[in-house]
Design a protein around this motif. Structure first.
Motif, PDB file in Angstrom:
ATOM      1  N   LYS A  15       0.836  -1.210   0.000  1.00 22.31           N
ATOM      2  CA  LYS A  15       0.000   0.000   0.000  1.00 22.31           C
ATOM      3  C   LYS A  15       0.870   1.259   0.000  1.00 22.31           C
ATOM      4  O   LYS A  15       0.394   2.353  -0.266  1.00 22.31           O
ATOM      5  N   GLY A  16       2.137   1.102   0.358  1.00 24.39           N
ATOM      6  CA  GLY A  16       3.028   2.251   0.498  1.00 24.39           C
ATOM      7  C   GLY A  16       2.993   2.745   1.929  1.00 24.39           C
ATOM      8  O   GLY A  16       2.052   2.467   2.672  1.00 24.39           O
ATOM      9  N   PHE A  17       4.036   3.442   2.331  1.00 25.81           N
ATOM     10  CA  PHE A  17       4.109   3.931   3.701  1.00 25.81           C
ATOM     11  C   PHE A  17       3.655   5.378   3.760  1.00 25.81           C
ATOM     12  O   PHE A  17       4.046   6.207   2.950  1.00 25.81           O
ATOM     13  N   ASN A  18       2.833   5.652   4.730  1.00 25.61           N
ATOM     14  CA  ASN A  18       2.323   6.996   4.954  1.00 25.61           C
ATOM     15  C   ASN A  18       3.128   7.617   6.087  1.00 25.61           C
ATOM     16  O   ASN A  18       3.050   7.159   7.228  1.00 25.61           O
ATOM     17  N   PRO A  19       3.905   8.666   5.827  1.00 31.57           N
ATOM     18  CA  PRO A  19       4.740   9.260   6.874  1.00 31.57           C
ATOM     19  C   PRO A  19       3.925   9.836   8.040  1.00 31.57           C
ATOM     20  O   PRO A  19       4.452  10.027   9.127  1.00 31.57           O
ATOM     21  N   ARG A  20       2.628  10.073   7.831  1.00 26.62           N
ATOM     22  CA  ARG A  20       1.781  10.601   8.918  1.00 26.62           C
ATOM     23  C   ARG A  20       1.216   9.487   9.799  1.00 26.62           C
ATOM     24  O   ARG A  20       0.639   9.764  10.841  1.00 26.62           O
ATOM     25  N   ASP A  21       1.344   8.240   9.358  1.00 24.80           N
ATOM     26  CA  ASP A  21       0.844   7.110  10.134  1.00 24.80           C
ATOM     27  C   ASP A  21       1.732   6.922  11.368  1.00 24.80           C
ATOM     28  O   ASP A  21       2.961   6.846  11.244  1.00 24.80           O
ATOM     29  N   PRO A  22       1.143   6.868  12.569  1.00 19.11           N
ATOM     30  CA  PRO A  22       1.963   6.718  13.790  1.00 19.11           C
ATOM     31  C   PRO A  22       2.837   5.465  13.768  1.00 19.11           C
ATOM     32  O   PRO A  22       3.977   5.507  14.229  1.00 19.11           O
ATOM     33  N   TRP A  23       2.336   4.356  13.222  1.00 19.28           N
ATOM     34  CA  TRP A  23       3.149   3.138  13.176  1.00 19.28           C
ATOM     35  C   TRP A  23       4.382   3.366  12.307  1.00 19.28           C
ATOM     36  O   TRP A  23       5.488   2.967  12.664  1.00 19.28           O
ATOM     37  N   THR A  24       4.209   4.021  11.164  1.00 14.48           N
ATOM     38  CA  THR A  24       5.336   4.275  10.258  1.00 14.48           C
ATOM     39  C   THR A  24       6.401   5.104  10.957  1.00 14.48           C
ATOM     40  O   THR A  24       7.595   4.780  10.879  1.00 14.48           O
ATOM     41  N   ARG A  45      26.675  -2.812   5.114  1.00 13.08           N
ATOM     42  CA  ARG A  45      27.343  -2.307   3.915  1.00 13.08           C
ATOM     43  C   ARG A  45      26.392  -1.421   3.112  1.00 13.08           C
ATOM     44  O   ARG A  45      26.794  -0.463   2.485  1.00 13.08           O
ATOM     45  N   MET A  46      25.098  -1.762   3.135  1.00 13.31           N
ATOM     46  CA  MET A  46      24.101  -1.030   2.372  1.00 13.31           C
ATOM     47  C   MET A  46      22.723  -1.490   2.807  1.00 13.31           C
ATOM     48  O   MET A  46      22.560  -2.621   3.236  1.00 13.31           O
ATOM     49  N   GLY A  47      21.750  -0.642   2.685  1.00 10.27           N
ATOM     50  CA  GLY A  47      20.375  -1.031   2.977  1.00 10.27           C
ATOM     51  C   GLY A  47      19.413   0.048   2.555  1.00 10.27           C
ATOM     52  O   GLY A  47      19.765   1.228   2.518  1.00 10.27           O
ATOM     53  N   ASP A  48      18.184  -0.365   2.210  1.00 14.93           N
ATOM     54  CA  ASP A  48      17.174   0.605   1.818  1.00 14.93           C
ATOM     55  C   ASP A  48      15.829  -0.069   1.699  1.00 14.93           C
ATOM     56  O   ASP A  48      15.726  -1.303   1.641  1.00 14.93           O
ATOM     57  N   GLY A  49      14.799   0.751   1.653  1.00 16.12           N
ATOM     58  CA  GLY A  49      13.441   0.266   1.430  1.00 16.12           C
ATOM     59  C   GLY A  49      13.062   0.466  -0.026  1.00 16.12           C
ATOM     60  O   GLY A  49      13.616   1.327  -0.707  1.00 16.12           O
ATOM     61  N   LEU A  50      12.125  -0.348  -0.481  1.00 17.12           N
ATOM     62  CA  LEU A  50      11.663  -0.275  -1.861  1.00 17.12           C
ATOM     63  C   LEU A  50      10.224   0.228  -1.912  1.00 17.12           C
ATOM     64  O   LEU A  50       9.433  -0.056  -1.011  1.00 17.12           O
ATOM     65  N   THR A  51       9.900   0.945  -2.971  1.00 24.01           N
ATOM     66  CA  THR A  51       8.523   1.397  -3.161  1.00 24.01           C
ATOM     67  C   THR A  51       7.648   0.180  -3.497  1.00 24.01           C
ATOM     68  O   THR A  51       8.156  -0.890  -3.851  1.00 24.01           O
ATOM     69  N   PRO A  52       6.331   0.320  -3.411  1.00 20.61           N
ATOM     70  CA  PRO A  52       5.440  -0.800  -3.742  1.00 20.61           C
ATOM     71  C   PRO A  52       5.640  -1.281  -5.180  1.00 20.61           C
ATOM     72  O   PRO A  52       6.082  -0.523  -6.054  1.00 20.61           O
ATOM     73  N   SER A  53       5.285  -2.538  -5.423  1.00 21.87           N
ATOM     74  CA  SER A  53       5.488  -3.117  -6.754  1.00 21.87           C
ATOM     75  C   SER A  53       4.648  -2.419  -7.822  1.00 21.87           C
ATOM     76  O   SER A  53       4.952  -2.524  -9.008  1.00 21.87           O
ATOM     77  N   SER A  54       3.619  -1.671  -7.425  1.00 19.28           N
ATOM     78  CA  SER A  54       2.828  -0.921  -8.402  1.00 19.28           C
ATOM     79  C   SER A  54       3.678   0.110  -9.128  1.00 19.28           C
ATOM     80  O   SER A  54       3.332   0.541 -10.229  1.00 19.28           O
ATOM     81  N   GLN A  55       4.795   0.483  -8.549  1.00 23.09           N
ATOM     82  CA  GLN A  55       5.696   1.452  -9.176  1.00 23.09           C
ATOM     83  C   GLN A  55       6.832   0.773  -9.943  1.00 23.09           C
ATOM     84  O   GLN A  55       7.714   1.445 -10.477  1.00 23.09           O
ATOM     85  N   GLY A  56       6.825  -0.564  -9.971  1.00 21.85           N
ATOM     86  CA  GLY A  56       7.911  -1.305 -10.602  1.00 21.85           C
ATOM     87  C   GLY A  56       7.540  -1.924 -11.927  1.00 21.85           C
ATOM     88  O   GLY A  56       6.395  -1.857 -12.383  1.00 21.85           O
ATOM     89  N   LYS A  57       8.519  -2.506 -12.548  1.00 18.53           N
ATOM     90  CA  LYS A  57       8.358  -3.234 -13.807  1.00 18.53           C
ATOM     91  C   LYS A  57       9.216  -4.485 -13.743  1.00 18.53           C
ATOM     92  O   LYS A  57      10.204  -4.527 -13.020  1.00 18.53           O
ATOM     93  N   ARG A  58       8.824  -5.472 -14.506  1.00 12.05           N
ATOM     94  CA  ARG A  58       9.635  -6.676 -14.700  1.00 12.05           C
ATOM     95  C   ARG A  58       9.898  -6.810 -16.190  1.00 12.05           C
ATOM     96  O   ARG A  58       9.076  -6.416 -17.009  1.00 12.05           O
ATOM     97  N   VAL A  59      11.025  -7.393 -16.514  1.00 16.51           N
ATOM     98  CA  VAL A  59      11.334  -7.700 -17.909  1.00 16.51           C
ATOM     99  C   VAL A  59      11.486  -9.214 -17.993  1.00 16.51           C
ATOM    100  O   VAL A  59      12.356  -9.799 -17.338  1.00 16.51           O
ATOM    101  N   ALA A  60      10.597  -9.841 -18.772  1.00 13.30           N
ATOM    102  CA  ALA A  60      10.628 -11.296 -18.970  1.00 13.30           C
ATOM    103  C   ALA A  60      11.462 -11.606 -20.208  1.00 13.30           C
ATOM    104  O   ALA A  60      11.314 -10.946 -21.243  1.00 13.30           O
ATOM    105  N   PHE A  61      12.328 -12.600 -20.100  1.00 11.75           N
ATOM    106  CA  PHE A  61      13.223 -12.998 -21.182  1.00 11.75           C
ATOM    107  C   PHE A  61      12.781 -14.350 -21.741  1.00 11.75           C
ATOM    108  O   PHE A  61      12.488 -15.276 -20.983  1.00 11.75           O
ATOM    109  N   ASP A  62      12.759 -14.451 -23.062  1.00 10.86           N
ATOM    110  CA  ASP A  62      12.528 -15.726 -23.743  1.00 10.86           C
ATOM    111  C   ASP A  62      13.360 -15.680 -25.015  1.00 10.86           C
ATOM    112  O   ASP A  62      12.950 -15.078 -26.010  1.00 10.86           O
TER     113      ASP A  62
END
Length: 123
Positions: A15-24, A45-62
Motif C-alpha cells: 500500500k506504500g508507507f504513509n509518513p503521517r501514520d503513527p506506526w510508520t 554495507r548497504m540497505g534501503d526500502g523499496l517502493t510498492p510493486s505498483s511502481q515497478g516493472k519486470r522484464v521477462a526474457f525468452d
C-alpha cells in the motif's frame, strides 16, 4: 561472509508507507536505531526500502524476446520491500542480528537471509 537480507513485502507494504501514520513514524525510529547498531558493529554495507510493486516493472526474457510487465505484481509474499547487505562472520551471526531487528511491518512479516557468492566459490 556477505549476506543479502530481504525484508519480505506484505499487503501493508504494498500500500506504500504513509509518513503521517503513527506506526510508520515509530517503525522508522526503531529501524534507524537498528541500522545505527549494525553500522557500529561494522556489519552494514548497504540497505534501503523499496517502493510498492505498483511502481515497478519486470522484464521477462525468452530467447531474444523481451516482455515488459507493469506492476503491481500479484504474489505479495514473493516480493521484497527492503534489503540490507551485511558482512558477517557466518550465517549464525546474520540470524542473531535479524532476531534483534524490529518487526518491519505492522503485522506478521518475514526476513530472508541469503549468502552471496564469493570468488572462492568458483575456483
Amino acid at each position: 561472509m556477505r549476506v543479502m537480507v530481504f525484508v519480505k513485502a506484505t499487503s501493508d507494504s504494498e500500500k506504500g508507507f504513509n509518513p503521517r501514520d503513527p506506526w510508520t513514524a515509530e517503525c522508522m525510529v526503531a529501524m534507524g536505531k537498528f541500522n545505527e547498531e549494525l553500522q557500529a558493529a561494522g556489519i552494514l554495507r548497504m540497505g534501503d526500502g523499496l517502493t510498492p510493486s505498483s511502481q515497478g516493472k519486470r522484464v521477462a526474457f525468452d530467447g531474444a524476446k523481451r516482455l515488459v510487465i507493469d506492476g503491481p505484481f500479484a504474489e505479495t509474499k514473493e516480493l521484497v520491500a527492503g534489503f540490507w547487505l551485511w558482512d558477517v562472520k557466518d550465517m549464525d551471526e546474520a540470524v542473531a542480528w535479524v532476531k534483534r531487528c524490529p518487526n518491519p511491518m505492522p503485522g506478521p512479516s518475514e526476513i530472508e537471509i541469503r549468502p552471496l557468492y564469493e570468488l572462492d566459490d568458483f575456483t
